[in-house]
Design a protein around this motif. Sequence first.
Motif, PDB file in Angstrom:
ATOM      1  N   LEU A  90     -11.418   5.129   8.262  1.00  0.00           N
ATOM      2  CA  LEU A  90     -10.714   3.863   6.761  1.00  0.00           C
ATOM      3  C   LEU A  90     -10.174   4.375   5.722  1.00  0.00           C
ATOM      4  CD1 LEU A  90     -14.733   1.832   6.389  1.00  0.00           C
ATOM      5  CD2 LEU A  90     -12.717   1.259   7.506  1.00  0.00           C
ATOM      6  N   CYS A  91     -10.133   5.140   5.349  1.00  0.00           N
ATOM      7  CA  CYS A  91      -9.689   5.939   4.356  1.00  0.00           C
ATOM      8  C   CYS A  91      -8.190   6.106   4.715  1.00  0.00           C
ATOM      9  CB  CYS A  91     -10.043   6.852   3.611  1.00  0.00           C
ATOM     10  SG  CYS A  91     -11.322   6.341   2.581  1.00  0.00           S
ATOM     11  N   ARG A  92      -8.379   6.756   6.478  1.00  0.00           N
ATOM     12  CA  ARG A  92      -6.940   6.909   6.648  1.00  0.00           C
ATOM     13  C   ARG A  92      -5.745   6.213   6.829  1.00  0.00           C
ATOM     14  NH1 ARG A  92      -8.872  10.438  10.368  1.00  0.00           N
ATOM     15  NH2 ARG A  92      -9.132   8.695  11.609  1.00  0.00           N
ATOM     16  N   GLU A  93      -6.342   4.565   7.450  1.00  0.00           N
ATOM     17  CA  GLU A  93      -6.502   3.240   8.143  1.00  0.00           C
ATOM     18  C   GLU A  93      -6.000   2.868   6.880  1.00  0.00           C
ATOM     19  OE1 GLU A  93      -7.471  -1.132  10.005  1.00  0.00           O
ATOM     20  OE2 GLU A  93      -8.901   1.086  10.282  1.00  0.00           O
ATOM     21  N   THR A  94      -5.627   3.135   6.126  1.00  0.00           N
ATOM     22  CA  THR A  94      -5.874   2.340   4.207  1.00  0.00           C
ATOM     23  C   THR A  94      -4.704   3.020   4.362  1.00  0.00           C
ATOM     24  OG1 THR A  94      -8.221   1.732   4.006  1.00  0.00           O
ATOM     25  CG2 THR A  94      -6.148   1.907   1.944  1.00  0.00           C
ATOM     26  N   ARG A  95      -4.124   4.367   4.413  1.00  0.00           N
ATOM     27  CA  ARG A  95      -3.513   5.065   3.952  1.00  0.00           C
ATOM     28  C   ARG A  95      -2.443   4.781   4.644  1.00  0.00           C
ATOM     29  NH1 ARG A  95      -5.556  10.803   1.341  1.00  0.00           N
ATOM     30  NH2 ARG A  95      -7.653   9.743   0.488  1.00  0.00           N
ATOM     31  N   GLU A  96      -2.234   4.796   6.143  1.00  0.00           N
ATOM     32  CA  GLU A  96      -1.737   4.365   6.383  1.00  0.00           C
ATOM     33  C   GLU A  96      -0.667   2.121   6.197  1.00  0.00           C
ATOM     34  OE1 GLU A  96      -3.389   3.682  10.823  1.00  0.00           O
ATOM     35  OE2 GLU A  96      -3.352   6.608  10.341  1.00  0.00           O
ATOM     36  N   VAL A  97      -1.132   1.864   5.975  1.00  0.00           N
ATOM     37  CA  VAL A  97      -0.720   0.086   5.662  1.00  0.00           C
ATOM     38  C   VAL A  97      -0.358   0.909   4.662  1.00  0.00           C
ATOM     39  CG1 VAL A  97      -1.821  -1.697   3.967  1.00  0.00           C
ATOM     40  CG2 VAL A  97      -3.243  -0.779   6.050  1.00  0.00           C
ATOM     41  N   VAL A  98      -0.137   1.413   3.529  1.00  0.00           N
ATOM     42  CA  VAL A  98       0.245   1.322   2.338  1.00  0.00           C
ATOM     43  C   VAL A  98       1.543   2.365   3.134  1.00  0.00           C
ATOM     44  CG1 VAL A  98      -1.015   0.935   0.837  1.00  0.00           C
ATOM     45  CG2 VAL A  98      -0.387   3.138   1.437  1.00  0.00           C
ATOM     46  N   GLY A  99       2.103   3.084   4.043  1.00  0.00           N
ATOM     47  CA  GLY A  99       2.896   4.036   4.260  1.00  0.00           C
ATOM     48  C   GLY A  99       4.327   3.170   4.981  1.00  0.00           C
ATOM     49  N   LYS A 100       4.482   1.820   5.386  1.00  0.00           N
ATOM     50  CA  LYS A 100       4.699   0.724   5.744  1.00  0.00           C
ATOM     51  C   LYS A 100       5.904   0.525   4.366  1.00  0.00           C
ATOM     52  CE  LYS A 100       0.984  -0.003   9.014  1.00  0.00           C
ATOM     53  NZ  LYS A 100       0.928  -1.254   9.554  1.00  0.00           N
ATOM     54  N   ILE A 101       7.287   1.367   3.656  1.00  0.00           N
ATOM     55  CA  ILE A 101       7.673   0.714   2.620  1.00  0.00           C
ATOM     56  C   ILE A 101       8.924   0.319   2.938  1.00  0.00           C
ATOM     57  CG2 ILE A 101       8.474   1.497   0.792  1.00  0.00           C
ATOM     58  CD1 ILE A 101       5.965   3.289   0.139  1.00  0.00           C
ATOM     59  N   ASP A 102       9.653  -0.657   3.439  1.00  0.00           N
ATOM     60  CA  ASP A 102      10.727  -1.473   4.139  1.00  0.00           C
ATOM     61  C   ASP A 102      12.095  -1.298   2.941  1.00  0.00           C
ATOM     62  OD1 ASP A 102       9.244  -3.852   3.179  1.00  0.00           O
ATOM     63  OD2 ASP A 102       9.835  -4.278   4.533  1.00  0.00           O
ATOM     64  N   TRP A 103      11.810  -1.015   1.630  1.00  0.00           N
ATOM     65  CA  TRP A 103      12.852  -1.365   0.658  1.00  0.00           C
ATOM     66  C   TRP A 103      13.010  -0.049  -0.025  1.00  0.00           C
ATOM     67  CZ3 TRP A 103       7.418  -2.159  -0.399  1.00  0.00           C
ATOM     68  CH2 TRP A 103       7.410  -1.830  -1.191  1.00  0.00           C
ATOM     69  N   LEU A 104      13.966   0.256  -0.808  1.00  0.00           N
ATOM     70  CA  LEU A 104      14.336   0.628  -1.477  1.00  0.00           C
ATOM     71  C   LEU A 104      13.508   1.893  -2.803  1.00  0.00           C
ATOM     72  CD1 LEU A 104      16.582   3.416  -1.618  1.00  0.00           C
ATOM     73  CD2 LEU A 104      18.483   2.712  -2.576  1.00  0.00           C
ATOM     74  N   CYS A 105      12.914   2.297  -2.779  1.00  0.00           N
ATOM     75  CA  CYS A 105      12.536   2.934  -4.329  1.00  0.00           C
ATOM     76  C   CYS A 105      11.505   4.029  -3.790  1.00  0.00           C
ATOM     77  CB  CYS A 105      10.661   2.257  -4.128  1.00  0.00           C
ATOM     78  SG  CYS A 105       9.749   2.714  -2.886  1.00  0.00           S
TER      79      CYS A 105
END
Length: 316
Positions: free
Chosen positions: A57-72
Amino acid sequence: MNAGSSAYQTKSAVLFIIFNRPGVTGQVFDKIKEARPPRLYIAADGARSNHDGETALCRETREVVGKIDWLCDVKTLFRTDNLGCKEAVSSAVTWFFQQEEEGIILEDDCLPANSFFEFCDELLELYRYDTRIRHITGCNLQQGKKWGAASYYFSNITHIWGWAGWRRVWKDYDKNLSRYSESEVKHQLENVFGHTMVVEAWVEIFKWVKAGEIDTWDYQYGFLNYFNNSLCIIPNQNLISNIGFGVSSTNTHNATDPNAAIPLEEMGSLTHPLYFLPEKQADFCTIDRDFNIAKRVERYNRPNRKLKRWFKSVFK
């Protein structure tokens, strides 16, 4: 503030604190993606070894926030071991403010309205150097009651479900309350609250936190602000909905709690209060619900009434 249909893009850095709930994390992250912060900090505690399936679950949660589609600019603090709520969250906020003078903090279950980000941007700038103000929150727990004609009011209470703050305040954070003495705290809390039962409730919490019996970080932050005679900003419209109540939550287990999943509102242009005074009645309404003060008073007074009747019967 922009009340139009296009999503506001925040100027502030954002700290997003996550753990083991990919579902709610994804919902909150979608709102962060709308706001497109220029700097994003992501902190995650490690899985508990005695909880089956939590590593996945922790690994899946970290994968969710890896989908960054803007410049930052993105920085991460991913723990391999589990630190627990007190250590994980407080150290994440410290890490954030070591690199930022001010910013916005969201936990994985605190769903923001888009105007929450603009609300924080404007007030972080307005009160940047005003030491009377030490905290900005996005959640309103007043169940529809408005306080004053402005867009927000001042409080002594520090709500942490979606908030913004400054390094100048967090630098004084003391997770063990080591600077404060139990022998003095009751008197000091009486200077904040005018109700005996409220003071007694907070004294009990102070003792539990001081003894390390509560694995949390936020009471310490609240006490810091109480003891510095702080004003905290609360919007008159609810800009944060806590969507994490339920069995999978670390602390907020009761899904029928009146503070669970309060509907979001959007805020238009800000109007500012004229007077810099806390709304004591608003604070009491919140504390009364949280600590059942009315019931405690009733239990306290019941034997007193019997005692008074007994005295009357003896001395009439």
